[in-house]
Enzyme design. Structure first.
Site, PDB file in Angstrom:
ATOM      1  N   CYS B  87       0.841  -1.202   0.000  1.00 19.72           N
ATOM      2  CA  CYS B  87       0.000   0.000   0.000  1.00 19.72           C
ATOM      3  C   CYS B  87       0.877   1.253   0.000  1.00 19.72           C
ATOM      4  O   CYS B  87       1.581   1.502  -0.968  1.00 19.72           O
ATOM      5  CB  CYS B  87      -0.959  -0.052   1.186  1.00 19.72           C
ATOM      6  SG  CYS B  87      -2.380   1.043   0.955  1.00 19.72           S
ATOM      7  N   HIS B 195      -3.548  -5.654   0.870  1.00 22.58           N
ATOM      8  CA  HIS B 195      -2.937  -5.893   2.180  1.00 22.58           C
ATOM      9  C   HIS B 195      -2.945  -7.377   2.555  1.00 22.58           C
ATOM     10  O   HIS B 195      -3.870  -7.836   3.233  1.00 22.58           O
ATOM     11  CB  HIS B 195      -3.721  -5.140   3.260  1.00 22.58           C
ATOM     12  CG  HIS B 195      -3.489  -3.666   3.256  1.00 22.58           C
ATOM     13  ND1 HIS B 195      -2.429  -3.079   3.910  1.00 22.58           N
ATOM     14  CD2 HIS B 195      -4.182  -2.661   2.676  1.00 22.58           C
ATOM     15  CE1 HIS B 195      -2.482  -1.765   3.738  1.00 22.58           C
ATOM     16  NE2 HIS B 195      -3.525  -1.484   2.992  1.00 22.58           N
ATOM     17  N   GLU B 197      -1.294  -8.784   4.824  1.00 24.34           N
ATOM     18  CA  GLU B 197      -1.183  -8.908   6.287  1.00 24.34           C
ATOM     19  C   GLU B 197      -2.541  -8.755   6.964  1.00 24.34           C
ATOM     20  O   GLU B 197      -2.668  -9.020   8.156  1.00 24.34           O
ATOM     21  CB  GLU B 197      -0.166  -7.893   6.829  1.00 24.34           C
ATOM     22  CG  GLU B 197      -0.649  -6.457   7.025  1.00 24.34           C
ATOM     23  CD  GLU B 197      -0.749  -5.636   5.738  1.00 24.34           C
ATOM     24  OE1 GLU B 197      -0.700  -6.219   4.635  1.00 24.34           O
ATOM     25  OE2 GLU B 197      -0.898  -4.401   5.837  1.00 24.34           O
TER      26      GLU B 197
END
Lengths: 77, 222
Positions: B87, B195, B197
């Protein structure tokens, strides 16, 4: 000494913000707006005698992303 | 496993990325402040997290890309250390010149925050070996400036050299050729807007992101 740096999108680069402004102007009833491109104006207050080349260097290294942006420097004394 | 996550003023995914590194890699990463000029020696992986570094002033990622720590990151990347930018991290890596192209304002100007389908373009990269080529995965995005643009030659080169890691399955933010993530020419630097994660464990509702880290850590021999 002062310098003004105009940072604008290169032609051909899609400008979503310009498009939105264009659309809003039309919404306000302004006819005859063919296109809108949005950019940035950065004003620099510089030490006397700062060479033009140094300002260009600032533009290339930070003020403009030359992948998509052009810059124009206006020096005023 | 020795890893580090860089932290800038305004980063907000640094903790999540550190958790991902720790959960999958087994050890806590070092958190490196933006003003530091050196990274720990012998790093296996460096993470550049998401967020709004320096308030997105001037351009997203522009300030962070010129911060002292990024010179150390560029140096490490040049020596082959894997770097993953997610990002805002992707924006920073392009601004730093470690990846080509730019991330512009989303085509519809809206901030987009939702899970999206991605196509894993190839499974040969350091970062995609946990997936099958052509596999469809779901990973959340949350960005305002994710509209990837580069000139036609660069895009052709990315495509031709198999450097597009992930593509949006459907048009999402205006990105050229629906590009969601790319790697550098040496294959050790990845930038991606989604993302992974945030899709790590069942509590997230989806674990598709986990295999990115599993594949990466396996590849770096951890």
């Amino acid at each position: 000494m002062k310098a003004r740096v105009f940072v604008t999108l290169k032609s051909g680069v899609l400008d979503p913000q310009g498009k939105a402004i264009h659309h809003a102007l039309e919404g306000l009833g302004f006819a005859g707006v063919n296109d809108v491109r949005a950019g940035k104006l950065i004003e620099l207050d510089l030490a006397e005698g700062t060479p033009h080349a140094a300002i260009e260097d600032m533009c290339r290294k930070l003020l403009a992303n030359t992948v998509i942006e052009n810059f124009r420097i206006e020096q005023a004394d | 496993m020795k890893s580090a996550v860089v932290v800038f003023p305004g980063s907000n995914c640094d903790r999540d990325l550190a958790v991902a590194f720790e959960q999958v890699g087994g050890t806590k990463p070092a958190l490196i402040w933006h003003a530091d000029t050196e990274l720990p020696a012998g790093l296996d992986v460096i993470g550049v997290p998401g967020g709004f570094s320096y308030g997105d002033y001037l351009r997203s990622g522009a300030m962070a890309a010129r911060s002292p720590v990024m010179r150390a990151v560029a140096d490490a990347a040049g020596h082959g250390v894997p770097v993953i930018g997610i990002c805002n991290g992707f924006q920073i890596l392009t601004e730093a010149g470690l990846l080509p192209g730019v991330l512009m304002r989303n085509a519809e100007l809206a901030y987009i925050c939702r899970p999206v389908d991605l196509v894993v373009e190839n499974s040969r990269s350091l970062f995609t070996s946990g997936y099958a080529a052509g596999e469809r995965i779901t990973v959340p995005i949350a960005h305002h400036d994710g509209n990837y643009q580069a000139d036609a030659d660069t895009l052709d080169r990315l495509d031709g050299d198999g450097r597009v890691a992930f593509r949006y399955a459907d048009r999402c933010n205006g990105s050229a050729r629906n590009i969601a993530g790319i790697v550098n020419a040496d294959g050790n630097v990845l930038g991606m807007m989604p993302h992974p994660e945030r899709a790590l464990e069942p509590a997230h509702g989806n674990t598709d992101g986990r295999r990115l880290f599993e594949g990466l850590f396996e590849k770096v021999g951890v």
